[in-house]
Motif scaffolding. Structure first.
Motif, mmCIF file in Angstrom:
data_model
loop_
_atom_site.group_PDB
_atom_site.id
_atom_site.type_symbol
_atom_site.label_atom_id
_atom_site.label_comp_id
_atom_site.label_asym_id
_atom_site.label_seq_id
_atom_site.Cartn_x
_atom_site.Cartn_y
_atom_site.Cartn_z
ATOM 1 N N GLY A 123 6.251 2.424 6.816
ATOM 2 C CA GLY A 123 6.328 2.471 8.265
ATOM 3 C C GLY A 123 4.989 2.078 8.859
ATOM 4 O O GLY A 123 4.457 1.000 8.578
ATOM 5 N N ALA A 124 4.416 2.986 9.662
ATOM 6 C CA ALA A 124 3.117 2.723 10.280
ATOM 7 C C ALA A 124 1.984 3.426 9.550
ATOM 8 O O ALA A 124 0.834 3.392 10.012
ATOM 9 C CB ALA A 124 3.141 3.164 11.741
ATOM 10 N N VAL A 125 2.286 4.065 8.421
ATOM 11 C CA VAL A 125 1.298 4.854 7.688
ATOM 12 C C VAL A 125 0.822 4.066 6.470
ATOM 13 O O VAL A 125 1.636 3.543 5.710
ATOM 14 C CB VAL A 125 1.892 6.206 7.250
ATOM 15 N N ASN A 126 -0.497 4.002 6.299
ATOM 16 C CA ASN A 126 -1.085 3.354 5.129
ATOM 17 C C ASN A 126 -1.334 4.396 4.049
ATOM 18 O O ASN A 126 -2.045 5.389 4.276
ATOM 19 C CB ASN A 126 -2.407 2.669 5.491
ATOM 20 N N VAL A 127 -0.768 4.178 2.884
ATOM 21 C CA VAL A 127 -0.892 5.104 1.762
ATOM 22 C C VAL A 127 -1.665 4.413 0.644
ATOM 23 O O VAL A 127 -1.238 3.351 0.168
ATOM 24 C CB VAL A 127 0.496 5.545 1.241
ATOM 25 N N HIS A 128 -2.789 4.989 0.245
ATOM 26 C CA HIS A 128 -3.537 4.428 -0.876
ATOM 27 C C HIS A 128 -2.832 4.768 -2.186
ATOM 28 O O HIS A 128 -2.421 5.914 -2.396
ATOM 29 C CB HIS A 128 -4.972 4.966 -0.886
ATOM 30 N N VAL A 129 -2.707 3.776 -3.033
ATOM 31 C CA VAL A 129 -2.003 3.965 -4.299
ATOM 32 C C VAL A 129 -2.855 4.844 -5.206
ATOM 33 O O VAL A 129 -4.008 4.509 -5.495
ATOM 34 C CB VAL A 129 -1.724 2.614 -4.978
ATOM 35 N N PRO A 130 -2.339 5.980 -5.666
ATOM 36 C CA PRO A 130 -3.138 6.864 -6.520
ATOM 37 C C PRO A 130 -3.338 6.277 -7.909
ATOM 38 O O PRO A 130 -2.444 5.639 -8.468
ATOM 39 C CB PRO A 130 -2.308 8.157 -6.566
ATOM 40 N N LEU A 131 -4.524 6.508 -8.450
ATOM 41 C CA LEU A 131 -4.823 6.097 -9.813
ATOM 42 C C LEU A 131 -4.358 7.203 -10.767
ATOM 43 O O LEU A 131 -4.810 8.348 -10.663
ATOM 44 C CB LEU A 131 -6.323 5.857 -9.993
ATOM 45 N N VAL A 132 -3.473 6.853 -11.673
ATOM 46 C CA VAL A 132 -2.969 7.808 -12.661
ATOM 47 C C VAL A 132 -3.492 7.366 -14.022
ATOM 48 O O VAL A 132 -3.015 6.377 -14.592
ATOM 49 C CB VAL A 132 -1.434 7.864 -12.659
ATOM 50 N N PRO A 133 -4.486 8.085 -14.575
ATOM 51 C CA PRO A 133 -5.099 7.627 -15.829
ATOM 52 C C PRO A 133 -4.277 8.026 -17.045
ATOM 53 O O PRO A 133 -3.601 9.055 -17.076
ATOM 54 C CB PRO A 133 -6.451 8.338 -15.827
ATOM 55 N N VAL A 134 -4.336 7.196 -18.052
ATOM 56 C CA VAL A 134 -3.876 7.506 -19.393
ATOM 57 C C VAL A 134 -5.008 7.098 -20.331
ATOM 58 O O VAL A 134 -5.928 6.373 -19.936
ATOM 59 C CB VAL A 134 -2.574 6.754 -19.754
ATOM 60 N N GLU A 173 3.710 12.115 7.646
ATOM 61 C CA GLU A 173 3.615 11.465 8.957
ATOM 62 C C GLU A 173 4.716 10.432 9.184
ATOM 63 O O GLU A 173 4.877 9.929 10.306
ATOM 64 C CB GLU A 173 2.257 10.783 9.101
ATOM 65 N N VAL A 174 5.473 10.088 8.144
ATOM 66 C CA VAL A 174 6.536 9.096 8.290
ATOM 67 C C VAL A 174 7.757 9.751 8.931
ATOM 68 O O VAL A 174 8.259 10.777 8.444
ATOM 69 C CB VAL A 174 6.907 8.502 6.917
ATOM 70 N N GLU A 175 8.226 9.159 10.006
ATOM 71 C CA GLU A 175 9.402 9.678 10.693
ATOM 72 C C GLU A 175 10.663 9.302 9.922
ATOM 73 O O GLU A 175 10.763 8.205 9.365
ATOM 74 C CB GLU A 175 9.483 9.104 12.108
ATOM 75 N N PRO A 176 11.631 10.229 9.832
ATOM 76 C CA PRO A 176 12.899 9.892 9.168
ATOM 77 C C PRO A 176 13.584 8.716 9.850
ATOM 78 O O PRO A 176 13.445 8.497 11.057
ATOM 79 C CB PRO A 176 13.717 11.182 9.305
ATOM 80 N N GLY A 177 14.319 7.955 9.074
ATOM 81 C CA GLY A 177 15.015 6.778 9.577
ATOM 82 C C GLY A 177 14.741 5.578 8.695
ATOM 83 O O GLY A 177 14.273 5.692 7.562
ATOM 84 N N ARG A 178 15.021 4.402 9.207
ATOM 85 C CA ARG A 178 14.799 3.177 8.468
ATOM 86 C C ARG A 178 13.367 2.713 8.699
ATOM 87 O O ARG A 178 12.943 2.504 9.843
ATOM 88 C CB ARG A 178 15.785 2.086 8.905
ATOM 89 N N VAL A 179 12.623 2.568 7.605
ATOM 90 C CA VAL A 179 11.226 2.150 7.688
ATOM 91 C C VAL A 179 11.008 0.996 6.718
ATOM 92 O O VAL A 179 11.743 0.828 5.740
ATOM 93 C CB VAL A 179 10.259 3.310 7.356
ATOM 94 N N ASP A 180 9.992 0.213 7.001
ATOM 95 C CA ASP A 180 9.617 -0.904 6.145
ATOM 96 C C ASP A 180 8.526 -0.480 5.174
ATOM 97 O O ASP A 180 7.591 0.248 5.542
ATOM 98 C CB ASP A 180 9.123 -2.089 6.974
ATOM 99 N N VAL A 181 8.651 -0.947 3.937
ATOM 100 C CA VAL A 181 7.642 -0.712 2.906
ATOM 101 C C VAL A 181 7.016 -2.048 2.556
ATOM 102 O O VAL A 181 7.720 -3.044 2.329
ATOM 103 C CB VAL A 181 8.257 -0.061 1.654
ATOM 104 N N GLN A 182 5.681 -2.079 2.498
ATOM 105 C CA GLN A 182 4.957 -3.319 2.215
ATOM 106 C C GLN A 182 3.715 -2.989 1.405
ATOM 107 O O GLN A 182 3.022 -2.002 1.676
ATOM 108 C CB GLN A 182 4.570 -4.028 3.518
ATOM 109 N N VAL A 183 3.409 -3.800 0.399
ATOM 110 C CA VAL A 183 2.248 -3.603 -0.468
ATOM 111 C C VAL A 183 1.153 -4.587 -0.079
ATOM 112 O O VAL A 183 1.429 -5.771 0.147
ATOM 113 C CB VAL A 183 2.624 -3.770 -1.957
#
Length: 426
Positions: free
Chosen positions: A369-380, A399-409
């Motif tokens: 949506g309008a929220v930027n989420v940093h991709v977490p580093l998961v170590p192995v 912070e993301v409102e329920p409904g239809r939202v767009d996901v983009q990387v």
């Protein structure tokens, strides 16, 4: 510098000879980067096995994952800073190394000429060749001084991504060889005493005698200019992802940005190297004219150049999201995507070539949506389980409102993927 530190802080001057970690001297920058990388690898493997977690976050999987990711991101940035310092110091040292290699080549030429002159005698062609080599080496040494902070004589063949450019290196080799060949003819012409000899040397510059080598020179120089333009346009059009390297490496001439061997680059370097060797032998046997490269060999070089250019057009691609699903662990019930859930983003091209380092991976962002989420580093142990080139796992923030939202990387190279619409329920 070591003496000054010893006076101010009691440091051992000998530390700069083997264990210096400061970033303002070449050896210290290299040692500091090596130690920073070793410390980061130890920390990553400890977190991968569950060690070093504070008690405040150990009870929550999501909290511990976020804490580990932040710690690794900060440590990776420190490693990257050390890497940039080491790269700058390496480029500064490269000027002296290239100068030594260039003048060592002149010495080798002198030895070869001296050995082959036994029995045959010293000729004016040998003198012209040696003087031409000295002039070319002097020009390269002077040019390296003006580019002393950018790699010396190799500065023109270092691309904008701080890697050695295969096309520029090949074109530069042909330019230097042709300049040397013309200087040899100029030296012989200056030493010629008779009209017939001077006329024969001038005839040696006729296009009919050097058409093959001139054609090859024109093509490889054109390829060098065209490849730079093609890569620039593809990067601007987000059809090619480019990540800057910490420093150039000799392997860049034969590999892609990720360090894997590239067929297009290897065949281009090998075939042009063979053609240059043939032309050098022809010049040694006929120093009274431009090396007459046979058309058969010239066509082989042209085919190689075409293959290299086609490879540049074909490489890369824009990252693409193919699907987004709710991440499910063993024992979880099937359910729609809700706020707070983890989602798996499946696709391709999420990690650009050359961006496998932790500092690059930590820059990846997912827009939900309008929220930027940093991709977490998961170590192995030995690497990272998240993110990967074809799969990302991120939480859906509150912070993301329920409904239809767009996901983009957004990748580490700054390239955006397509938008993928998902439904978020309460």
């Amino acid at each position: 510098m070591a003496v000054q530190e010893a006076r101010q802080g009691g440091a051992d001057p000998a530390a700069h000879e083997g264990g210096c970690t400061c970033g303002d001297c070449p050896h210290g920058a290299r040692e500091g980067h090596r130690r920073a990388v070793a410390a980061f690898l130890v920390k990553r493997d400890e977190y991968a096995t569950g060690q070093g977690l504070p008690a405040a976050v150990a009870h929550s999987a999501s909290a511990s994952r976020q804490w580990v990711s932040e710690e690794l991101a900060q440590a990776a940035e420190a490693v990257a800073e050390r890497g940039r310092a080491e790269g700058a110091a390496w480029l500064a040292r490269l000027r002296q190394r290239t100068a030594v290699v260039v003048w060592a080549g002149v010495v080798v030429l002198l030895l070869v000429q001296a050995l082959t002159a036994i029995g045959a005698g010293w000729t004016s062609a040998r003198t012209a060749g040696l003087l031409s080599a000295v002039l070319v080496a002097g020009a390269l040494t002077a040019a390296s001084w003006f580019h002393r902070a950018r790699g010396g004589a190799l500065a023109p063949v270092i691309g904008e991504d701080n890697r050695l450019s295969t096309s520029r290196a090949v074109a530069g080799s042909w330019v230097l060889f042709l300049a040397f060949a013309v200087l040899v003819l100029v030296g012989r012409l200056a030493a010629a005493s008779g009209h017939r000899e001077r006329d024969a040397l001038i005839d040696g510059l006729e296009l009919a005698r050097g058409a093959g080598v001139v054609t090859v020179l024109a093509v490889v120089c054109g390829i060098a200019v065209l490849v730079r333009r093609v890569v620039g346009l593809r990067v601007q059009g987000q059809r090619l992802q480019k990540v800057r390297a910490h420093r150039p490496r000799a392997a860049d001439l034969l590999t892609d940005d990720s360090g894997r061997g590239s067929f297009a680059d290897i065949q281009y370097v090998v075939i042009n190297g063979v053609a240059l060797a043939f032309a050098a032998v022809r010049l040694a046997h006929r120093p009274d004219q431009l090396p007459d490269l046979p058309w058969g060999l010239a066509v082989v070089v042209l085919v190689s150049a075409g293959t290299y250019l086609a490879g540049k057009y074909a490489e890369g691609g824009r990252p693409v999201i193919l699907s987004v699903v709710r991440a499910r662990e063993a024992g979880d019930l099937d359910a729609p995507i809700r706020t707070g859930d983890d989602i798996e983003i499946r696709g391709t091209g999420f990690v650009p070539a050359g961006a496998q380092g932790a500092d690059r991976l930590a820059r990846m962002v997912v827009r939900v949506g309008a929220v930027n989420v940093h991709v977490p580093l998961v170590p192995v142990v030995g690497g990272f389980d998240n993110p990967t080139d074809d799969l990302l796992t991120v939480p859906v923030p509150a912070e993301v409102e329920p409904g239809r939202v767009d996901v983009q990387v957004v990748t580490a190279a700054g390239v955006e993927t397509n938008r993928y619409t998902v439904d978020i329920t309460e």
